[in-house]
Design an enzyme around this catalytic site. Structure first.
Site, PDB file in Angstrom:
ATOM      1  N   LYS A   1      33.544  54.674  39.181  1.00 27.87           N
ATOM      2  CA  LYS A   1      33.438  54.218  37.801  1.00 27.87           C
ATOM      3  C   LYS A   1      32.055  54.504  37.255  1.00 27.87           C
ATOM      4  CE  LYS A   1      33.390  49.938  35.283  1.00 27.87           C
ATOM      5  NZ  LYS A   1      33.313  48.523  35.388  1.00 27.87           N
TER       6      LYS A   1
ATOM      7  N   LYS B   1      30.129  52.136  41.689  1.00 25.55           N
ATOM      8  CA  LYS B   1      30.041  51.759  40.277  1.00 25.55           C
ATOM      9  C   LYS B   1      28.612  52.003  39.805  1.00 25.55           C
ATOM     10  CE  LYS B   1      30.450  48.008  37.009  1.00 25.55           C
ATOM     11  NZ  LYS B   1      30.966  46.667  36.750  1.00 25.55           N
TER      12      LYS B   1
HETATM   13  C1  PBG Z   1      31.640  44.014  34.802  1.00 21.92           C
HETATM   14  C2  PBG Z   1      32.544  45.122  34.424  1.00 21.92           C
HETATM   15  C3  PBG Z   1      32.195  46.109  33.509  1.00 21.92           C
HETATM   16  C4  PBG Z   1      33.304  46.937  33.358  1.00 21.92           C
HETATM   17  C5  PBG Z   1      34.311  46.442  34.195  1.00 21.92           C
HETATM   18  N1  PBG Z   1      33.811  45.328  34.864  1.00 21.92           N
HETATM   19  C6  PBG Z   1      30.957  46.299  32.703  1.00 21.92           C
HETATM   20  C7  PBG Z   1      29.639  46.181  33.303  1.00 21.92           C
HETATM   21  O1  PBG Z   1      29.431  46.420  34.498  1.00 21.92           O
HETATM   22  O2  PBG Z   1      28.737  45.816  32.543  1.00 21.92           O
HETATM   23  C8  PBG Z   1      33.322  48.107  32.433  1.00 21.92           C
HETATM   24  C9  PBG Z   1      34.632  48.667  32.054  1.00 21.92           C
HETATM   25  C10 PBG Z   1      34.603  49.501  30.828  1.00 21.92           C
HETATM   26  O3  PBG Z   1      33.545  49.860  30.273  1.00 21.92           O
HETATM   27  O4  PBG Z   1      35.704  49.841  30.377  1.00 21.92           O
HETATM   28  N2  PBG Z   1      31.749  43.382  35.946  1.00 21.92           N
END
Ligand code: PBG
Length: 331
Positions: free
Chosen positions: A255, A201
């Site tokens: 992601k 991520k």
């Molecule tokens: C946070 C989380 C995020 C997303 C999913 N879980 C955002 C972040 O890390 O700030 C993002 C998903 C999206 O942008 O559609 N734990």
């Protein structure tokens, strides 16, 4: 006699629709899709998310209606995210540990209504519950602490499993959380609850609309670069995946999605495990903006990008276009 233009012979199989269908290497189906949904308090509440046109937060009854809709469309799994009311957010994200929080109530309501006709994936991280919008516990300098956060995430995971979650999906990027959560699930009588790790991520600029949807954007000070990955790194993603698999992840996620398909491909080739990608909120917003501006046809843009995920090696895709795409695919 020499053969003229041999490369042109590749076109022969493309000349008719039946032949293109026969030679198609990648098949996209509603069963490839995981539908992320935002839950909000209240009843019969639908709150459109301004930066995600076409996406709303739903109260628990609406979430149950979406679950029935997804089942009808052949979508196998939902992903839930809560929009915790501001008064229930605090420095330590204590609401994450409340067995009756919005997330757990939504999971139970889906379970009560449709049994195991659809999978429910729940997010592990503290950002929808903290007053500072970070995914973990912070020290006086605002630095996100690893081990103290993992201890809290384990309790969050156990609550979600007890509520009926099928897949626990840690999105927090703390080290060691997969092993800790796996051990707790085993000891807690949840041996069949899966873990889909957000293994690779990235600290991405594509998460903005999501933070609007869960109400953390205005709260977040700084960024998440001390725990999410540097977009410049690929080898490090392989190390992240290796650790999470060794700790007991059943599947791994990359992601964001489209800008990181090279990572999907490398993870798939190296590990040969189920790989999922999250086509995140900023990607959805970008496609919607392109369609609204007449820069491309929405149907074609959506199906082409989702097909690209499968071609790259994904078992499935988390996408806000899930219901829309499933309809296009005849689900
Ligand atoms: C946070 C989380 C995020 C997303 C999913 N879980 C955002 C972040 O890390 O700030 C993002 C998903 C999206 O942008 O559609 N734990």
């Amino acid at each position: 006699m020499t053969v003229a233009y041999p490369a042109l012979r590749l076109r022969r199989t493309r000349a008719t629709a039946w032949s293109r269908a026969l030679h198609r290497e990648t098949q996209l189906s509603p069963t490839d899709l995981i539908w992320p949904l935002f839950v909000t308090e209240g009843s019969e509440a639908e709150e459109p998310v301004g930066s995600l046109p076409g996406v709303s937060r739903w109260s628990v009854d609406g979430i149950v209606a979406r679950a029935r809709e997804a089942i009808g469309l052949g979508i196998p799994c939902l992903a839930l995210f809560p929009n915790t009311p501001p008064e229930r957010r605090d420095e330590r994200g204590n609401e994450a540990l409340n067995p009756d929080n919005l997330m757990c109530r939504a999971v139970r309501a889906i379970r009560d209504a449709v049994g195991s006709d659809i999978g429910v994936l729940t997010d592990i991280a503290l950002d929808p519950y903290t007053s500072h919008g970070q995914d973990g516990l912070i020290d006086a300098a605002g630095y996100v602490l690893n081990d103290a956060t993992v201890e809290v995430l384990v309790v969050q995971a156990l609550n979600q499993a007890a509520a009926g979650a099928d897949i626990i999906a840690p999105s927090d990027m703390m080290d060691g959380r997969i092993g800790a959560i796996r051990a707790a699930l085993e000891q807690g009588g949840h041996a069949n609850v899966q873990i889909m790790s957000y293994a690779a991520k990235y600290a991405s600029a594509f998460y903005g609309p999501f933070r609007d949807a869960v109400g953390s954007r205005g709260l977040l000070k700084g960024d998440k670069q001390t725990y999410q990955m540097d977009p410049a790194n690929a080898e490090e993603a392989l190390r992240e995946v290796a650790l999470d698999l060794a700790e007991g992840a059943d599947s791994v996620m990359v992601k964001p999605g489209l800008p990181y398909l090279d990572i999907v491909r490398r993870v798939k080739e190296r590990f040969e495990v189920p790989v999922f990608a999250y086509q995140v909120s900023g990607e959805y917003a970008m496609l919607e903006a392109a369609a609204a501006a007449g820069a491309g046809d929405r149907e074609a843009l959506v199906l082409e990008t989702l097909t690209a995920f499968k071609r790259a090696g994904c078992s499935g895709v988390l996408t806000y276009h899930a219901a829309y795409a499933a309809r296009l695919l005849g689900g």
